[in-house]
Design a protein around this motif. Structure first.
Motif, short mmCIF file in Angstrom:
data_model
loop_
_atom_site.label_atom_id
_atom_site.label_comp_id
_atom_site.label_asym_id
_atom_site.label_seq_id
_atom_site.Cartn_x
_atom_site.Cartn_y
_atom_site.Cartn_z
N HIS A 63 4.69 24.62 -22.46
CA HIS A 63 3.23 24.37 -22.61
C HIS A 63 2.70 23.49 -21.43
O HIS A 63 1.79 23.47 -20.93
N TRP A 113 -0.21 24.06 -18.59
CA TRP A 113 -1.37 23.59 -18.55
C TRP A 113 -1.41 22.51 -17.38
O TRP A 113 -2.73 22.54 -16.76
N GLU A 114 -0.37 22.00 -17.07
CA GLU A 114 -0.48 20.97 -15.69
C GLU A 114 -0.87 21.82 -14.60
O GLU A 114 -1.64 21.61 -13.41
N ALA A 173 -2.36 24.98 -14.59
CA ALA A 173 -3.54 25.54 -14.80
C ALA A 173 -4.82 24.40 -14.35
O ALA A 173 -5.80 24.63 -13.59
N LEU A 174 -4.53 23.34 -14.90
CA LEU A 174 -5.69 22.07 -14.53
C LEU A 174 -5.47 21.68 -13.00
O LEU A 174 -6.77 21.63 -12.40
N GLU A 216 -7.21 29.49 -18.84
CA GLU A 216 -5.86 29.33 -19.61
C GLU A 216 -4.86 29.43 -18.59
O GLU A 216 -5.27 30.26 -17.66
N PRO A 217 -3.65 29.01 -18.89
CA PRO A 217 -2.53 29.04 -17.88
C PRO A 217 -2.22 30.54 -17.60
O PRO A 217 -2.36 31.26 -18.61
N ASP A 245 -0.84 30.04 -23.16
CA ASP A 245 -0.94 28.77 -23.77
C ASP A 245 0.44 28.34 -24.40
O ASP A 245 0.69 26.99 -24.00
N TRP A 246 0.97 29.08 -24.79
CA TRP A 246 2.42 28.77 -25.02
C TRP A 246 3.42 29.94 -24.83
O TRP A 246 3.62 30.65 -25.26
N THR A 249 -11.49 16.20 -17.99
CA THR A 249 -10.29 16.90 -17.77
C THR A 249 -9.36 15.97 -17.62
O THR A 249 -8.02 16.10 -18.04
N GLU A 255 -5.84 15.24 -19.88
CA GLU A 255 -4.59 15.54 -19.40
C GLU A 255 -3.76 14.33 -19.93
O GLU A 255 -2.44 14.55 -20.49
N HIS A 263 -3.26 14.44 -23.58
CA HIS A 263 -2.44 15.76 -23.94
C HIS A 263 -0.92 15.52 -23.78
O HIS A 263 -0.06 15.88 -24.63
#
Length: 154
Positions: A54, A58-59, A61-62, A73-74, A78-79, A130, A134, A137
């Motif tokens: 996860h 996300w890293e 995607a960001l 979303e990635p 998401d998961w 953002t 992160e 997160h």
């Protein structure tokens, strides 16, 4: 020091340490075996491996978002589903996480302070929010990993 440099430092501290609050993500993962990463000591909770997948998703995607790509979303979700079982697969996943963390920090470091208050595109948070999000997160999930490790050890 610029604000961007301060944020990049916070990203590094959350991932690699030293972090003021306690263990960084890397420290929380240090010594975790593939078997431990796949274990589910808390019914209904994510495994360490699922959390790492996860975070890595996300890293990426960001980073892509910071670089101007429209991504909500990635790509893998998401998961993401687990792949690459065993110690070799776990080591590969940790390597992917480290690489994605580095690439996100590099993308953040290329920003100038004036870009922080703007959103990458309409409908998203500012780059400032953002990047701080992160950090939050990462530390949230590092705390989960610490608790899962304690549950594994009884």
């Amino acid at each position: 020091m610029t604000e961007t440099a301060r944020i990049v430092d916070q990203l590094r501290r959350a991932h690699d340490g030293p972090a003021w609050h306690g263990p960084s993500l890397r420290e929380a993962l240090d010594g975790v075996t593939a078997e431990q990463a796949a274990a589910r000591p808390v019914p209904g909770a994510h495994t360490i491996r699922e959390i790492v997948l996860h975070l890595a998703a996300w890293e990426d995607a960001l980073r892509r978002r910071l670089e101007g790509e429209r991504t909500d979303e990635p790509a893998e979700g998401d998961w993401p589903a687990a792949a690459g079982e065993g110690e070799a697969g776990w080591a590969e996943l940790l390597g992917t996480l480290g690489e994605r963390q580095r690439r996100l920090r590099d993308a953040a470091a290329r920003l100038d302070d004036a870009q922080l208050d703007a959103a990458p595109y309409e409908g998203t948070f500012t780059r400032y929010v953002t990047l701080h999000g992160e950090v939050q997160h990462t530390l949230y999930h590092a705390g989960q990993i610490v608790l899962l490790r304690k549950a594994l050890n009884g």
